[in-house]
Scaffold this motif. Sequence first.
Motif, PDB file in Angstrom:
ATOM      1  N   PHE A1051       0.822  -1.214   0.000  1.00 21.37           N
ATOM      2  CA  PHE A1051       0.000   0.000   0.000  1.00 21.37           C
ATOM      3  C   PHE A1051       0.855   1.262   0.000  1.00 21.37           C
ATOM      4  O   PHE A1051       0.510   2.248  -0.659  1.00 21.37           O
ATOM      5  N   TYR A1052       1.996   1.247   0.732  1.00 21.80           N
ATOM      6  CA  TYR A1052       2.856   2.438   0.712  1.00 21.80           C
ATOM      7  C   TYR A1052       3.446   2.657  -0.675  1.00 21.80           C
ATOM      8  O   TYR A1052       3.443   3.783  -1.199  1.00 21.80           O
ATOM      9  N   LEU A1053       3.947   1.581  -1.304  1.00 21.88           N
ATOM     10  CA  LEU A1053       4.560   1.736  -2.622  1.00 21.88           C
ATOM     11  C   LEU A1053       3.526   2.077  -3.685  1.00 21.88           C
ATOM     12  O   LEU A1053       3.819   2.766  -4.654  1.00 21.88           O
ATOM     13  N   ASN A1054       2.304   1.589  -3.494  1.00 15.88           N
ATOM     14  CA  ASN A1054       1.231   1.977  -4.408  1.00 15.88           C
ATOM     15  C   ASN A1054       0.960   3.478  -4.285  1.00 15.88           C
ATOM     16  O   ASN A1054       0.839   4.183  -5.296  1.00 15.88           O
ATOM     17  N   TYR A1055       0.897   3.960  -3.047  1.00 18.85           N
ATOM     18  CA  TYR A1055       0.728   5.400  -2.814  1.00 18.85           C
ATOM     19  C   TYR A1055       1.928   6.169  -3.360  1.00 18.85           C
ATOM     20  O   TYR A1055       1.775   7.213  -3.996  1.00 18.85           O
ATOM     21  N   TYR A1056       3.128   5.650  -3.121  1.00 19.67           N
ATOM     22  CA  TYR A1056       4.373   6.291  -3.555  1.00 19.67           C
ATOM     23  C   TYR A1056       4.375   6.491  -5.075  1.00 19.67           C
ATOM     24  O   TYR A1056       4.637   7.591  -5.570  1.00 19.67           O
ATOM     25  N   HIS A1057       4.030   5.426  -5.810  1.00 18.94           N
ATOM     26  CA  HIS A1057       4.038   5.534  -7.275  1.00 18.94           C
ATOM     27  C   HIS A1057       2.886   6.395  -7.777  1.00 18.94           C
ATOM     28  O   HIS A1057       3.029   7.090  -8.798  1.00 18.94           O
ATOM     29  N   PHE A1058       1.764   6.371  -7.077  1.00 16.70           N
ATOM     30  CA  PHE A1058       0.632   7.195  -7.512  1.00 16.70           C
ATOM     31  C   PHE A1058       0.954   8.671  -7.350  1.00 16.70           C
ATOM     32  O   PHE A1058       0.629   9.497  -8.229  1.00 16.70           O
ATOM     33  N   ILE A1059       1.618   9.056  -6.251  1.00 16.93           N
ATOM     34  CA  ILE A1059       2.018  10.453  -6.048  1.00 16.93           C
ATOM     35  C   ILE A1059       3.014  10.873  -7.132  1.00 16.93           C
ATOM     36  O   ILE A1059       2.973  12.007  -7.634  1.00 16.93           O
ATOM     37  N   ILE A1060       3.901   9.950  -7.496  1.00 17.10           N
ATOM     38  CA  ILE A1060       4.852  10.247  -8.569  1.00 17.10           C
ATOM     39  C   ILE A1060       4.111  10.554  -9.864  1.00 17.10           C
ATOM     40  O   ILE A1060       4.420  11.531 -10.567  1.00 17.10           O
ATOM     41  N   GLU A1061       3.133   9.704 -10.199  1.00 20.46           N
ATOM     42  CA  GLU A1061       2.379   9.931 -11.432  1.00 20.46           C
ATOM     43  C   GLU A1061       1.566  11.221 -11.360  1.00 20.46           C
ATOM     44  O   GLU A1061       1.467  11.958 -12.349  1.00 20.46           O
ATOM     45  N   PHE A1062       1.028  11.508 -10.184  1.00 23.97           N
ATOM     46  CA  PHE A1062       0.253  12.737 -10.021  1.00 23.97           C
ATOM     47  C   PHE A1062       1.137  13.967 -10.215  1.00 23.97           C
ATOM     48  O   PHE A1062       0.766  14.911 -10.922  1.00 23.97           O
ATOM     49  N   ASN A1063       2.301  13.958  -9.596  1.00 28.11           N
ATOM     50  CA  ASN A1063       3.225  15.088  -9.751  1.00 28.11           C
ATOM     51  C   ASN A1063       3.696  15.235 -11.191  1.00 28.11           C
ATOM     52  O   ASN A1063       3.879  16.352 -11.695  1.00 28.11           O
ATOM     53  N   GLN A1064       3.891  14.091 -11.820  1.00 24.30           N
ATOM     54  CA  GLN A1064       4.332  14.129 -13.217  1.00 24.30           C
ATOM     55  C   GLN A1064       3.249  14.728 -14.101  1.00 24.30           C
ATOM     56  O   GLN A1064       3.528  15.545 -14.983  1.00 24.30           O
ATOM     57  N   ALA A1065       1.993  14.313 -13.868  1.00 26.43           N
ATOM     58  CA  ALA A1065       0.882  14.849 -14.662  1.00 26.43           C
ATOM     59  C   ALA A1065       0.711  16.344 -14.424  1.00 26.43           C
ATOM     60  O   ALA A1065       0.455  17.119 -15.354  1.00 26.43           O
ATOM     61  N   ARG A1066       0.867  16.767 -13.182  1.00 29.90           N
ATOM     62  CA  ARG A1066       0.704  18.188 -12.862  1.00 29.90           C
ATOM     63  C   ARG A1066       1.827  19.028 -13.473  1.00 29.90           C
ATOM     64  O   ARG A1066       1.598  20.142 -13.944  1.00 29.90           O
ATOM     65  N   SER A1067       3.049  18.510 -13.466  1.00 27.43           N
ATOM     66  CA  SER A1067       4.181  19.279 -13.986  1.00 27.43           C
ATOM     67  C   SER A1067       4.185  19.340 -15.506  1.00 27.43           C
ATOM     68  O   SER A1067       4.660  20.312 -16.089  1.00 27.43           O
ATOM     69  N   LYS A1068       3.667  18.296 -16.143  1.00 27.71           N
ATOM     70  CA  LYS A1068       3.688  18.256 -17.606  1.00 27.71           C
ATOM     71  C   LYS A1068       2.439  18.854 -18.236  1.00 27.71           C
ATOM     72  O   LYS A1068       2.372  18.954 -19.451  1.00 27.71           O
TER      73      LYS A1068
END
Length: 1378
Positions: A1051-1068
Amino acid sequence: MSESINIEDYAKDGEVKDGKVKEIYIATNPFGSFVVKFEILPSESNELKCKYNFRMYNVKLDNVKLEKNDDLKASKALSALSSRTLHKIDISKQKKFEFTEEQSKLIKSKNKLSWSVAVSDKFYINKSSKSTARLLAISCISRDDMTYKKKDDMKYKKKDDMTYKKDPNKDPKPGFTIVFSINLDNDSIMEIMELFPLDKYSGKVKLFTKDKEGRDEKNTDKDNHTEVQVTDEKNTDEDNHTEVQVTDDEKVLDRGRFFLIILNASGIHRHLFKSLDEKNPNEIHLSLKYPKRIENALKKNQKFGAVFNLKYIQKCLNLHYFLVDTTNEGAQYMELYDLRTNQLVNTFKRQNLNNLNLIADIPDCVAITYSNKLLAYASGNDVKLYSIDCGLEIASIELKNQKSAEADYYDEYFMHFFNNDESLLIYQSKHKWAIWNIFGLEQTSIKLENHLFEYQLEFDLKLVNIFNEDDDYQLERSNSFAIIAKNKEKNEETEDMQIYDGFISKYLKSKSDKQDFKELSLKKSFNCKNSELDYYYIFEPWLFTSGKAAPNNLVYLDENKEILLLIGHHTIQVWHDRAKQDQAEHNQAEQDQVKKKTLEFISVIDKNYENKSNKKNVNIEKIEYAVKKFKISFQDSKKDKVIKDIEMGCEDDIIHAVIEACHTLKFLNWIYDSSEDDDYYSILYSISLARKNCHSKFVDIVRQTRNIIIRFIQLYPIVWRLLGIRYDLLGILIEAEEKLLIKHILFNEKKDIVSPEDCIRKTLDIVVSKLGNNEPSNDKKPDQDHLLHEKSLHIPQYTSWEKKNNTIRKAFNQALSNDDPEPVYLGYLLEYYSNKAVNDIGWMISVGEILPELYKESHKNGFIKSYLQILFYKPCFCSKGLDIPFFDFIAIPPSTSNSLEVFIPLTQLITEESSIVKEISKEKIPNIQMVPFVDFATYNTIQPPKDNYTKFKDFLKSLIFPNQFVDLKIPIISIIEEAENDHDDPFYFNPSIEAMLNFMWHASKSHWYHTLYIFIIYFLSYSIITWMYVAHIEVAGYFQPILMFVIAIFFYLNYYHFIIEFNQARSKNYWNYFKDLFNFVDLFSLILPFIITVYILLKYYTIEYGFKYAESNIYLSFIIFISIIVIWFELILLLRIIPGFAQYLDILNNIVVEIKLFLLFFALTVIAMGHALFIFLGYAAYIGLSESQTTYEFTNGSTKFSLTEGEPENIFSNPFSAIISAYNWDSTALDTWGFWPLIIISVLGNIIFVIILQNVIISFMSGAFESANKDGKRTVLNFQSRLIYDYARLKISSFNSGKSDLDKKLKSRIKVKYVCFYDEPSITKAWRDEGKEWNSNPIYWNAESQISTENESKYNIDNDDIKFIWISEKKNKEETTK
């Protein structure tokens, strides 16, 4: 409290008696407003304590005005050629600091070598109370600290002092440094307080600052420099006074921005000031090695001892710069480092002609402007001038110095810039010195004059060679002046300190001209009835309709009435009516008819002409004139004060003629363009210029104005180059839209003539060509070869002299202008810079800065897109050889088997612990190429060091909010953002770009390996959870906490990767993020496993038994199967960080793309056959067809058995099974139907499907494989560039605040200034071959072909016409001959 300095001001307890020797050391703060004098007083041998005095002075700026007719000798009272005076500060009530017994012993011992003093600018002690202070550092330098020590042998000898004998059994005794705080109350001193000692370090001390953000300052004048604005003699008040104006406000800085530098023979030691109550302040925070060449020079010079080393280090220091100018390695360049940043500023090609290099390795004399724009280098009899921005030589002048027989052959020079960096003092003695007017006409030679008494300087520095131990004078530089003090001299009845600044050249200029001027009446004096003045009746043709075309005032400037000064409504013009050279053929009566008119000067009165209101902002206040001279004073109509003067007369004033000509062309272009507007004045201009005579006169004025520039370039090409740096003349011409003139300046250069025979042959070819055309001799146009000019008239800069847009930025803005875009100027500059960059990469400094914006605009501007296409195939990207071979290098291995090996020159000062540097083998050097961009793959901002608490807090943030993105202005990163969606972009073909990407991938790949490892852990945790569910595993005992840990990890790594994708989507930008299909795979691999895991845990998991009693579900199991496939696919995509893996996946993808049409044809063929068989045999029973039953016979002894299968299932009973059967044609039996046409179809099908189509697809795939394999490297670079882009924007990336593996090994952050690569012909051959085709046309050809070109005949100027009336006839002939 302050007072003017007097020599009787010595403190009573430290009074120096006559005959005693005093020892003086001085320091001034960088701003130049405060001076400290540190005196070591003589003491008896039996005294234990050392006697000393501090004397402190405020430097005050006097508003000195010098009349031109002042007697120079009588004017010496005005601060001895300085506009500044010293005002002593009373510190008699301050408690005196006492040296410790150990320090006093060192001071009195033979081990004491010298002292060094440094004082800082102001800083805040307490911002709320506005209390300020200065830092003061004094260093007692020991001989041991200034003696070079071999790394492998600590035993050494002292050659410079035979009386001092070192015991090799004892450790070296270091000197000491003491830091004080000078607490201030306005200009008075409240307290001098010792802060801390540095007992183990001594040397040459300096105090510098960094800017607010922890970034080391690039432009020092921002905080440290005084803004020196010396008014030119043309820009003075109505009394024509020479006036020096300097801003006198010193900025107060934060104390945390200050740091102390100590330089000695062991290296450069740095102490950072943080807070007044910091713990363990008496520690050096960073010790750095000297550059390798300095280390080698100290090693070579070690036999000369400590005194020599101290002088050597002093010669290398200039303000906050450290010069590396050694010859031992045979290096043909010098290096300049900024001690505030520890970074290389630039390299400069030179020849060190110092004859002392036969004995020791010694740097030559250097001076640097306060604006950080120019560097002057004196070696032998030449002084060369370099641009610090690009490192290119821009001028050279010969020093004519006649030495007497008894003169020291090794005398040295002292140089210092004055007058807003426009004048250079070149000094050898008080009698022999000269001032080089950097932007004046004399650029060939200058004489070190033996000045008369009234021109002698106050002190004689007695400059001698570095081997001489005499040190009679101390000299220190601030950012606005130089100060000199007598050192180790007997007390005399003259002041022992003297300031010199730019006022010195004002005195010399005041004696140059005493001619009386007459004042011209401002009443309108033009007589339109005078037939001799008919030509000037239409003086400003654009004002003809308004009735203001005629001039208002005029006056002849010579007795022959050939030079006419005219003042109109908009312009001031000077015309010369002179007889043609063939006047001998005409009688005297005819001479008046054959006079030839040339424009010698033109200037726009009001530069704010774009304001079309009728109200003028500038009025003429006074007009004065003399023979070939005039002065015009202008008044601001709003403020009612004199704002500027225009003066023409002396030879150097011709530079104003060409500067004003450039501005005038801009004005005339504005007049012409504004005639197309609809306002009142534009209509007037349009109607006026529509008249034939007005239009022809306007064209003639434009032609004559251009000719001023052409003549000046022919006569003074070097001066034009210098003026281009000072005033950005080419930028003005770009705004004036002077296409042909700009092209002439950039490309109409003299070619190198390899032999006299070539010159003769070329001349004969021209003569034969002209005679062959049977042209009448009097009709022939002059040969334009005489208009070829010197090379490289334009030099690139980061910013203009005034810190505004540089030339290429103006061209870029012109290309994107909303009103009338004109991209050809940008094309000219790109062609010019890229062609020159084959010889020196400094030409591309401004191109590298603007390249990301070019890429951004290339998607909507076809011209810019074509520019980039040609630019990236220019030879400079793979043909610029290595000209800095004596740096240490970091070797970056190739990222793939067919990529380039990269070398990073180490252009920063590093610590002793660094261990990753190497030298390039001599065999490789000829094939090492340099990337023609500077600072292109690095972030110029240097982050301040972090304490342990901040590091821990940042670590926790990275766990909760991973992959925070920031805006990072790295040029290549900005280009990747624009080019990443097109792997066919020439960006990815370019070898220089490949080299930079290889380096950046090396710095970022460790992050992506960590990302891969984290995803594998995530995958394993999910696999364990789903496997336990599917297998109904009972979880009990110690397995239970293990499973809970696995669930928590998932669950932590799922959250970790989801935050990464969210930040990536927001920055791009979300739209750009979802346009990439692979991002859907990323999200699917997170969302689906999360839903499945939550579902099975809530529905089937129990704490007592785990999944033992879970119920299996075929649909849920299938969904889990799909999720596993998706995660495996995501894992395979992540494995692309391995270059070979990425290449194979790309090959597979390219094969599918390459043969997609054939695959479609193959699929349609199979579907067609399947569909036909379904129609024919799907309902075979209705047509009387059935498959024969298969019979099997076997025997058991003598008994035979026969078994017959039941009726076989019809495989063509539905369309899908029929299509599958057609695809598996070789296993489909049609002969069992007992229908002979089906047998024929079966045979034909085998031939078509099995033999033909499958073999054809194999051959197609083979060809596609070769094509994909050929382009595989480019695709890998494209993929790696995307990862580099994502990584570089991370807050924790090594390009921002984090550290790469290279940083950790180097023990400091790497700032990559240059990138080099090994040119492997097998790798670069394809690019070179492609480049030959692209280079057949210049970059600008497409844009230039779209515009109409003007008639070039306007540049046909006779040799005899290339001169100016402002210059003597003799000098005109000399310059024309050149």
